[in-house]
Design a protein around this motif. Sequence first.
Motif, PDB file in Angstrom:
ATOM      1  N   ARG A   1       0.159   4.790 -10.733  1.00  0.00           N
ATOM      2  CA  ARG A   1       0.825   3.797 -11.568  1.00  0.00           C
ATOM      3  C   ARG A   1       1.605   2.863 -10.645  1.00  0.00           C
ATOM      4  N   TYR A   2       1.281   1.574 -10.714  1.00  0.00           N
ATOM      5  CA  TYR A   2       1.993   0.589  -9.919  1.00  0.00           C
ATOM      6  C   TYR A   2       1.945  -0.737 -10.662  1.00  0.00           C
ATOM      7  N   PHE A   3       2.588  -1.754 -10.142  1.00  0.00           N
ATOM      8  CA  PHE A   3       2.693  -3.040 -10.819  1.00  0.00           C
ATOM      9  C   PHE A   3       1.300  -3.544 -11.232  1.00  0.00           C
ATOM     10  N   GLY A   4       1.093  -3.654 -12.545  1.00  0.00           N
ATOM     11  CA  GLY A   4      -0.186  -4.141 -13.059  1.00  0.00           C
ATOM     12  C   GLY A   4      -1.171  -3.059 -13.438  1.00  0.00           C
TER      13      GLY A   4
ATOM     14  N   ARG B   1       0.810  -1.225   0.000  1.00  0.00           N
ATOM     15  CA  ARG B   1       0.000   0.000   0.000  1.00  0.00           C
ATOM     16  C   ARG B   1       0.846   1.279   0.000  1.00  0.00           C
ATOM     17  N   ARG B   2       2.193   1.125   0.055  1.00  0.00           N
ATOM     18  CA  ARG B   2       3.022   2.331   0.074  1.00  0.00           C
ATOM     19  C   ARG B   2       4.011   2.392  -1.093  1.00  0.00           C
ATOM     20  N   HIS B   3       3.758   1.563  -2.126  1.00  0.00           N
ATOM     21  CA  HIS B   3       4.660   1.561  -3.279  1.00  0.00           C
ATOM     22  C   HIS B   3       3.941   1.969  -4.556  1.00  0.00           C
TER      23      HIS B   3
ATOM     24  N   THR C   1      -3.660   3.961   1.539  1.00  0.00           N
ATOM     25  CA  THR C   1      -2.677   3.645   0.510  1.00  0.00           C
ATOM     26  C   THR C   1      -2.221   4.898  -0.226  1.00  0.00           C
ATOM     27  N   VAL C   2      -0.967   4.883  -0.656  1.00  0.00           N
ATOM     28  CA  VAL C   2      -0.425   6.009  -1.425  1.00  0.00           C
ATOM     29  C   VAL C   2      -1.110   6.133  -2.780  1.00  0.00           C
TER      30      VAL C   2
ATOM     31  N   GLY D   1       9.098  11.092  -0.319  1.00  0.00           N
ATOM     32  CA  GLY D   1       7.991  10.639  -1.160  1.00  0.00           C
ATOM     33  C   GLY D   1       6.738  11.454  -0.855  1.00  0.00           C
ATOM     34  N   LEU D   2       6.328  12.277  -1.811  1.00  0.00           N
ATOM     35  CA  LEU D   2       5.197  13.170  -1.567  1.00  0.00           C
ATOM     36  C   LEU D   2       3.925  12.393  -1.259  1.00  0.00           C
ATOM     37  N   GLU D   3       3.706  11.287  -1.971  1.00  0.00           N
ATOM     38  CA  GLU D   3       2.484  10.509  -1.732  1.00  0.00           C
ATOM     39  C   GLU D   3       2.476   9.883  -0.339  1.00  0.00           C
ATOM     40  N   ARG D   4       3.649   9.449   0.132  1.00  0.00           N
ATOM     41  CA  ARG D   4       3.707   8.897   1.492  1.00  0.00           C
ATOM     42  C   ARG D   4       3.471   9.988   2.533  1.00  0.00           C
ATOM     43  N   PHE D   5       4.023  11.161   2.284  1.00  0.00           N
ATOM     44  CA  PHE D   5       3.808  12.289   3.184  1.00  0.00           C
ATOM     45  C   PHE D   5       2.310  12.612   3.269  1.00  0.00           C
ATOM     46  N   LEU D   6       1.643  12.583   2.127  1.00  0.00           N
ATOM     47  CA  LEU D   6       0.206  12.869   2.086  1.00  0.00           C
ATOM     48  C   LEU D   6      -0.604  11.758   2.741  1.00  0.00           C
ATOM     49  N   ALA D   7      -0.198  10.509   2.543  1.00  0.00           N
ATOM     50  CA  ALA D   7      -0.907   9.390   3.171  1.00  0.00           C
ATOM     51  C   ALA D   7      -0.882   9.533   4.687  1.00  0.00           C
ATOM     52  N   TRP D   8       0.259   9.991   5.210  1.00  0.00           N
ATOM     53  CA  TRP D   8       0.367  10.231   6.659  1.00  0.00           C
ATOM     54  C   TRP D   8      -0.469  11.437   7.068  1.00  0.00           C
TER      55      TRP D   8
END
Length: 575
Positions: free
Chosen positions: A568-571, A355-357, A559-560, A546-553
């Motif tokens: 965009r992530y695997f798949g 959820r963080r990648h 999840t990011v 990581g801006l998305e991780r900062f925002l998730a917090w």
Amino acid sequence: MAEATYYIDEDVGQDISTQTGADDLPYKTLGFAVLTHGDSHKFLSRKSLTGDIPEGSDASARLEWKPVAKAAMKKAVNYAKTQKKKAEKEQELLVLRMKEEADRKKVLDEAKKIVLEEDTGLPQAVKIKLDVTDPAKVKLGNGSDVKGTRVRVFGRVHRERRQKEVMFITLRDGYGFMQVIFTGPLAKTYDALTLTRETSIEILGELREVPAGAHAPNNRELHADYYKIHAGWKAAGGDDAITNRVSKDTEHATLLDLRHLTLRGETASKVMIVRDAVEYAFNTVYKELRMRKVSPPALVQTQVEGGATLFKFQYYTEEAYLTQSSQLYLETCLPSMGDVYCIEKSFRAEKSLTRRHLAEYSHVEAELDFITFDDLLDHLEEVMCRVLEVTMSDPTVKQYILDLNPEFKTPERPFKRMKYTDAIAWLVEHEIPNEDGEPHKFGDDIAEAAERRMTDIINRPIFLTHFPAEIKAFYMQRDTEDPRTTESVDCLMPGVGEIVGGSMRIYNYDELMAAFAREGIDPADYYWYTDQRKYGSSPHGGYGLGLERFLAWLCKQHTVRDCCLYPRYFGRCKP
């Protein structure tokens, strides 16, 4: 009516209208036969013609028609009564629906006759965004002695409801929300009666304060005197209505497929608006710190974080990659520009579904010249806390953050500083195993789950420092007091884990070349990077956030993936 005989064969019979119930066209069930013909007839049935025949039994007995049992007849009669009542009820509902439809058609036909015209005798309307509340721009009246300014607004229907002859609309334009009231003919037009959510609309009217005890966005409402839904502005309804395609019960994968619609929801739009504010805050804080923004390339021919996570592609006649980090390029700017930063995309080809990648993410990176490791930690703490201050200084954004994360509190300074060796001891003491299920030991790359569990238990931001050189990047400076470790740092936040990774950089030419050799990397392609150590090298360090991780917090998102516009992530590489 003369008594007739009807036949039931559960094996070869059929409960369809073309069956007559004769012995050569039997019904399948007694219930259907009674429902079709009533119970004042003779009903015969026989056993199945298929199946194993017990040894010693007469197979021909299966072909004999016999009167049905009384219990079976009673059950069939009750079934028929229930089905008849159900059919009668459905017929009543059908008649009622047809009447309602006819009444609705009559109302809609009458509504089509209502034509709205703007009253040209009213004051000229002032065009505003929906978040405007400044009395200097728009004067609010109380609806009696002092009238409010007449305004013109544009937006989309976020919600709507009716109350007798009054229609209430919540309008949304990306800047705010506004409650609009339609009365009289405005609430009776064809467009009003068939209004669908997400329809775009132009509305003119008078802004007034809401009555005492009532609630509306920004404590005001628009009393409309005219509106218009222009050609092509009406949103789909029926099965295609947005509420049928996107709802709280929709699977997350489907919501991502429909991200273009999900973004119209309150949660997604608030996260994106907070993201805009956070990016602005980073730029503001960096300017306060006299750091200069640069824009490094995304197409590169060197690696930063290891070859396993590189996206490779053919660049004309050469091989190239999407950048993993802009760090190396930032370092080349220090001699001529001083401290620098960038907010750019980075790409990692990890086949990870945590959820963080993400495969593509926004990377806030900075490099600082002539500093110590303690300077780097102090700077990180100052930037993150100051960014939060700037972000929260906007009352709208602050409210959005509290809507998303009601328990949010700006972290207290100083952050907890914990060396890697102390973290290993803490994990062992708290019986949190490594990925192999064994106690943690020096040299382990602390896994995400263990790292997050430790952070959540301590429940405060942690600067985890001095990682072993073997598990960190080749360019990190060794710690002089413990050469096994590097002057490196991960900033860990409760609920998310790592959001920042940084270090001091090797600035001695010979040490850097030895690091290349140790990692088996050919330094030839890095000539522009190694040259920095030939021409006036200096102690320097930097980091990536990581801006998305900062925002998730900050926004308490699970999840990011929900913290970027189109993840965009695997798949996933759509829409």
